[in-house]
Design a protein around this motif. Structure first.
Motif, PDB file in Angstrom:
ATOM      1  N   ARG A 293     -34.412  42.162  46.191  1.00 29.65           N
ATOM      2  CA  ARG A 293     -33.549  42.997  47.026  1.00 29.65           C
ATOM      3  C   ARG A 293     -32.175  43.292  46.412  1.00 29.65           C
ATOM      4  O   ARG A 293     -31.553  44.290  46.742  1.00 29.65           O
ATOM      5  CB  ARG A 293     -33.340  42.314  48.393  1.00 29.65           C
ATOM      6  N   HIS A 294     -31.685  42.392  45.553  1.00 27.65           N
ATOM      7  CA  HIS A 294     -30.326  42.603  45.033  1.00 27.65           C
ATOM      8  C   HIS A 294     -30.174  41.859  43.708  1.00 27.65           C
ATOM      9  O   HIS A 294     -30.778  40.812  43.487  1.00 27.65           O
ATOM     10  CB  HIS A 294     -29.297  42.087  46.049  1.00 27.65           C
TER      11      HIS A 294
ATOM     12  N   GLN B 128     -27.735  26.451  54.257  1.00 33.15           N
ATOM     13  CA  GLN B 128     -27.067  25.993  55.478  1.00 33.15           C
ATOM     14  C   GLN B 128     -25.808  26.783  55.800  1.00 33.15           C
ATOM     15  O   GLN B 128     -25.566  27.117  56.954  1.00 33.15           O
ATOM     16  CB  GLN B 128     -26.728  24.497  55.357  1.00 33.15           C
ATOM     17  N   SER B 129     -24.997  27.054  54.785  1.00 27.81           N
ATOM     18  CA  SER B 129     -23.755  27.782  55.067  1.00 27.81           C
ATOM     19  C   SER B 129     -23.287  28.545  53.832  1.00 27.81           C
ATOM     20  O   SER B 129     -23.656  28.228  52.700  1.00 27.81           O
ATOM     21  CB  SER B 129     -22.645  26.819  55.524  1.00 27.81           C
ATOM     22  N   VAL B 130     -22.453  29.565  54.088  1.00 28.01           N
ATOM     23  CA  VAL B 130     -21.824  30.355  53.027  1.00 28.01           C
ATOM     24  C   VAL B 130     -20.334  30.413  53.324  1.00 28.01           C
ATOM     25  O   VAL B 130     -19.923  30.897  54.380  1.00 28.01           O
ATOM     26  CB  VAL B 130     -22.411  31.784  52.962  1.00 28.01           C
TER      27      VAL B 130
ATOM     28  N   GLN C 271     -12.623  36.838  46.819  1.00 29.38           N
ATOM     29  CA  GLN C 271     -12.675  36.733  45.360  1.00 29.38           C
ATOM     30  C   GLN C 271     -13.852  35.882  44.885  1.00 29.38           C
ATOM     31  O   GLN C 271     -14.258  35.963  43.740  1.00 29.38           O
ATOM     32  CB  GLN C 271     -11.362  36.135  44.828  1.00 29.38           C
ATOM     33  N   TYR C 272     -14.384  35.048  45.774  1.00 29.10           N
ATOM     34  CA  TYR C 272     -15.537  34.209  45.435  1.00 29.10           C
ATOM     35  C   TYR C 272     -16.214  33.761  46.720  1.00 29.10           C
ATOM     36  O   TYR C 272     -15.681  33.931  47.821  1.00 29.10           O
ATOM     37  CB  TYR C 272     -15.117  32.986  44.597  1.00 29.10           C
ATOM     38  N   PHE C 273     -17.425  33.186  46.606  1.00 26.41           N
ATOM     39  CA  PHE C 273     -18.081  32.602  47.771  1.00 26.41           C
ATOM     40  C   PHE C 273     -18.909  31.399  47.324  1.00 26.41           C
ATOM     41  O   PHE C 273     -19.372  31.336  46.183  1.00 26.41           O
ATOM     42  CB  PHE C 273     -18.965  33.624  48.503  1.00 26.41           C
TER      43      PHE C 273
ATOM     44  N   PHE D  30     -22.989  41.421  48.264  1.00 32.82           N
ATOM     45  CA  PHE D  30     -23.955  40.323  48.230  1.00 32.82           C
ATOM     46  C   PHE D  30     -24.122  39.693  49.611  1.00 32.82           C
ATOM     47  O   PHE D  30     -25.248  39.411  50.042  1.00 32.82           O
ATOM     48  CB  PHE D  30     -23.530  39.259  47.211  1.00 32.82           C
ATOM     49  N   ILE D  31     -23.008  39.478  50.314  1.00 34.22           N
ATOM     50  CA  ILE D  31     -23.063  38.859  51.653  1.00 34.22           C
ATOM     51  C   ILE D  31     -23.871  39.748  52.607  1.00 34.22           C
ATOM     52  O   ILE D  31     -24.694  39.252  53.387  1.00 34.22           O
ATOM     53  CB  ILE D  31     -21.643  38.626  52.207  1.00 34.22           C
ATOM     54  N   GLN D  32     -23.651  41.069  52.535  1.00 32.42           N
ATOM     55  CA  GLN D  32     -24.392  41.993  53.390  1.00 32.42           C
ATOM     56  C   GLN D  32     -25.893  41.942  53.097  1.00 32.42           C
ATOM     57  O   GLN D  32     -26.724  41.912  54.012  1.00 32.42           O
ATOM     58  CB  GLN D  32     -23.881  43.427  53.191  1.00 32.42           C
TER      59      GLN D  32
END
Length: 348
Positions: A54-55, A127-129, A136-138, A162-164
């Motif tokens: 997907r990405h 579990q989490s992001v 600037q980062y994740f 990326f988050i989307q």
């Protein structure tokens, strides 16, 4: 196969940042386009037959167990997992972490055959992001220390995209619904009744993965830390953080900007009166739930700080992105030059 639009988008994103050096195996991946890229994914990376790509994103990554080693990776998001295709030099970068990576097949005599290690984080284990300041980062967190990865995109657009995409893919997962009541109001969900303070903003996805965003208190804490490093600042209210950006400091002794070893990751913070460079820990904070003790180093360590009034000139290179900036400061440190000149010329 993905749709034509998705195929075109993935092909456009398949570009290594020009300022970072990568191994031959990753250069091969970056050269793939269209159907070749999708077939490479299904033939060499995908773990199950029916997953869809997907990405795709190129980013520097940090692992929780090797926090000092930043490595280039091709990040592939599918409907089942997140794959980090890593530079093969990373296997030898930190010898005492030998148990973290399986090195059985790392020595190959055939020079035309290039190996990369691929780190896999299944979406069911996610579990989490945690999204960093100004996107600037994740940081992606799984169920153990082996499953914590920070992507240093240094680009709010790449982080947001990326988050989307990740949220869209997580929506496809069939997970049992959470037992909590569904009709929580805003204040009980995000507010703390004991202190009255707002916690970090959390978005709990339908897949039960938490997306945690920084709140304004984090900027306040950073401003307070910066103020501590500044001499003679009496009013904290007058301190405004104008810019927070993850950048690279060029090591002058190395010479060429293209030399990977000459680029040292730094956090640059600009206030209305000063310019600061920090070493920042992007992987250890906030503390994961299983952590038994705090990290060995603070989140921010001051490397250099200069007053804007001492800034003599800014030199800008003519090369394309990334732009190189050279800040030239006066040699006289911590001394108000004008005041001394006035006394010399006009005083008794």
């Amino acid at each position: 196969y993905p749709s034509e639009f998705l195929m075109q988008k993935i092909a456009e994103d398949n570009q290594i940042p020009v300022h970072l050096h990568v191994s031959v195996s990753l250069q091969y991946v970056a050269g793939l386009k269209g159907n070749d890229l999708v077939e490479f994914f299904h033939g060499s990376i995908a773990e199950v037959e029916n997953e869809e790509l997907r990405h795709l994103m190129w980013s520097s990554v940090l692992f929780y167990k090797t926090p000092n080693v930043e490595v280039m990776a091709c990040v592939l998001l599918s409907t089942k997992a997140i794959y980090f295709l890593l530079d093969d030099s990373f296997i030898h970068a930190d010898e005492h972490q030998s148990d973290f990576w399986n090195k059985e097949n790392s020595d190959c005599e055939n020079n035309s055959f290039h190996l990369s290690c691929c780190f896999v984080l299944k979406l069911n284990d996610l579990q989490s992001v945690n999204v960093g300041l100004f996107d600037q980062y994740f940081r992606i967190t799984g169920h153990s220390a082996d499953h914590i990865v920070t992507c240093l995109t240094r680009d709010s657009y790449n982080t947001h995209t990326f988050i989307q995409q990740l949220m869209a893919v997580l929506s496809l997962l069939a997970r049992t619904p959470s037992p909590e009541p569904a009709d929580k109001d805003f204040y009980s969900e995000f507010g703390s009744k004991t202190t009255g303070k707002m916690e970090n903003y959390e978005l709990i996805h339908s897949s039960r993965v938490k997306f945690i965003y920084p709140n304004e208190e984090e900027i306040g804490d950073l401003a307070f830390l910066v103020a501590e490093k500044m001499e003679g600042l009496t009013n904290l209210q007058s301190l405004n953080i104008l810019l927070y950006v993850l950048a690279f400091q060029v090591n002058q002794t190395e010479g060429s900007v293209q030399n990977n070893s000459s680029l040292r990751p730094k956090t640059l913070i600009l206030t209305s009166s000063d310019l600061f460079l920090f070493n920042e820990d992007y992987i250890s904070y906030p503390l994961p739930e299983f952590a038994k003790e705090p990290p060995k180093r603070d989140k921010y360590q001051l490397i250099d700080g200069r007053r804007i009034r001492d800034l003599d000139r800014v030199l800008m290179g003519y090369q394309t992105y990334p732009q190189a900036l050279t800040f030239v400061f006066d040699d006289v440190q911590n001394q108000d030059l004008m005041q001394n000149l006035t006394l010399d010329h006009f005083g008794e």
